[in-house]
Motif scaffolding. Structure first.
Motif, PDB file in Angstrom:
ATOM      1  N   LEU A 279      -1.484  -1.213   1.437  1.00  0.00           N
ATOM      2  CA  LEU A 279      -1.282  -0.557   0.141  1.00  0.00           C
ATOM      3  C   LEU A 279      -1.373   0.957   0.285  1.00  0.00           C
ATOM      4  O   LEU A 279      -0.538   1.695  -0.258  1.00  0.00           O
TER       5      LEU A 279
ATOM      6  N   CYS B  95       0.628  -6.854   0.217  1.00  0.00           N
ATOM      7  CA  CYS B  95      -0.737  -6.298   0.163  1.00  0.00           C
ATOM      8  C   CYS B  95      -1.677  -7.054  -0.771  1.00  0.00           C
ATOM      9  O   CYS B  95      -2.800  -6.614  -0.992  1.00  0.00           O
TER      10      CYS B  95
ATOM     11  N   PHE C 265       4.846   4.135  -5.666  1.00  0.00           N
ATOM     12  CA  PHE C 265       4.512   2.977  -4.844  1.00  0.00           C
ATOM     13  C   PHE C 265       5.775   2.604  -4.057  1.00  0.00           C
ATOM     14  O   PHE C 265       6.728   2.089  -4.626  1.00  0.00           O
TER      15      PHE C 265
ATOM     16  N   GLU D 168       1.801  -4.397  -6.204  1.00  0.00           N
ATOM     17  CA  GLU D 168       0.975  -3.250  -5.805  1.00  0.00           C
ATOM     18  C   GLU D 168       0.011  -2.857  -6.919  1.00  0.00           C
ATOM     19  O   GLU D 168      -1.132  -2.463  -6.656  1.00  0.00           O
TER      20      GLU D 168
ATOM     21  N   ASN E 266      -3.846  -2.513  -6.495  1.00  0.00           N
ATOM     22  CA  ASN E 266      -4.422  -1.213  -6.813  1.00  0.00           C
ATOM     23  C   ASN E 266      -5.636  -1.346  -7.736  1.00  0.00           C
ATOM     24  O   ASN E 266      -6.617  -0.613  -7.613  1.00  0.00           O
TER      25      ASN E 266
ATOM     26  N   ALA F 139       4.904  -3.181   1.089  1.00  0.00           N
ATOM     27  CA  ALA F 139       4.116  -3.171  -0.138  1.00  0.00           C
ATOM     28  C   ALA F 139       3.873  -4.558  -0.706  1.00  0.00           C
ATOM     29  O   ALA F 139       2.769  -4.867  -1.158  1.00  0.00           O
TER      30      ALA F 139
END
Length: 366
Positions: free
Chosen positions: A43, A351, A51, A69, A73, A348
């Motif tokens: 990430l 993650c 992103f 993401e 996050n 991405a």
């Protein structure tokens, strides 16, 4: 001649800043901690001014990646301003029809390829906005972007026929759920529409706008009934997709996520599809996220944990320090580009273990 390079160096950049969550304790199994570390590193490398999909790809912002993401996050860097920036970039670059484009570039100025339409990704804009509102209580942004969310539902409904079924004959769009050759996406798309109606109605409730869209609940129920009638094979206990009645793991996962199957039905459907040698299995961490998600939604907790450890832990055991774009435990040469060196090795959409590990600590941290 032989050439050498000296004093070579790289500068690593990221907008991730420091972690905002408690680190995993020493009592957490070592493989879970390793998966979490690689998840966070993945990430971090993909958080720049947007992103990104991946440092090795063309570093563009994709809606499907953004949704996953943003979930990761939440349980790591908590940089919600970056989520907000991405939401506004997508909203500002809609085509003349008001539809969210699937991906955008930032340089030399924000732009997109307007000819692209990717229906399931357009709908994930709404889910990302809902999750952003839950994370931040930023009602001003959600109010501002509400009309964009409504437009995505309106557009999606033009793909639905009189029998309340997603009908690919009505309009053309790219329908993507996985880089698995031969995957029939009809059932997954039906489920993704039901899920989007549910998510966007929840957003309407949070904004006090449910009266504007009250017909959506009836639509959702009708699409759910149609899915059960035409796509759920009660005798086999699985969802079938398309004219050849294909059985895939992803069809079961998305129908579980959409609430089309009850808990017992979902468990049977997932177990049947996963153990059937002839069913179509996921080929990317993106698709696998939704499989683990579905398992957790229907109470297959220990199986979800084992599946995550086997899948993402499989990459760790093969030396991954960031997670890959495509991974099949049984095929080290899987590639959406027909040439595996072109694959992205920090991607991405891969993650999300950090999201599962922190959202379900009682399952993954023991």
């Amino acid at each position: 001649g032989v050439y050498s390079m000296e004093d070579m160096y790289f500068t690593a950049v990221s907008s991730a800043k420091e972690l905002k969550v408690e680190p995993l304790g020493s009592e957490v199994p070592e493989m879970i901690r390793r998966i979490n570390d690689v998840s966070v590193a993945t990430l971090r490398e993909c958080m720049q001014t947007v992103f990104e999909d991946g440092p090795k790809r063309d570093r563009r912002l994709w809606v499907g990646d953004l949704y996953l993401e943003s979930l990761a996050n939440r349980h790591s860097f908590r940089n919600f301003d970056l989520v907000k920036r991405c939401l506004y970039l997508f909203a500002g670059l809609t085509g003349d029809d008001g539809c969210i484009v699937p991906n955008i570039f930032e340089h030399p100025e924000p732009h997109c390829y307007e000819s692209m339409h990717l229906l399931p990704y357009s709908l994930l804009f709404n889910s990302t906005l809902l999750e952003y509102l839950k994370d931040t209580q930023d009602y001003e942004t959600a109010e501002d972007l509400w009309c964009v969310a409504v437009r995505q539902i309106e557009d999606a409904l033009t793909f639905v026929n009189k029998a309340y079924l997603y009908d690919p004959e009505l309009r053309s769009s790219w329908i993507f759920f996985d880089w698995r050759a031969g995957l029939d996406v009809t059932a997954a798309m039906q489920a993704a529409m039901i899920f989007a109606l549910n998510q966007t109605y929840e957003l309407a409730q949070m904004l006090g706008k449910e009266a504007e869209v009250k017909e959506w609940k009836t639509l959702e129920r009708n699409m759910l009934k149609a899915a059960r009638k035409h796509m759920y094979d009660k005798e086999m206990g699985v969802v079938v997709s398309g004219p050849d009645r294909q059985v895939s793991v992803l069809s079961q996962a998305w129908m579980t996520k959409a609430g089309v199957l009850d808990v017992k039905e979902a468990q049977k459907a997932l177990r049947t599809a996963m153990s059937d040698d002839s069913s179509v299995k996921p080929g990317t961490p993106y698709a696998t996220h939704y499989v683990v998600d579905a398992m957790l939604l229907c109470g297959m907790n220990e199986e979800a944990k084992a599946y995550m450890i086997d899948y993402w832990g499989g990459m760790v055991n093969k030396g991954a320090d960031t997670f890959w774009e495509a991974y099949d435990p049984n095929d080290d040469y899987i590639s959406p580009y027909n040439f595996h060196p072109l694959n992205s090795y920090c991607h991405a959409w891969s993650c999300t273990p950090v999201y599962f590990i922190y959202t379900y600590p009682e399952i993954f941290q023991k």
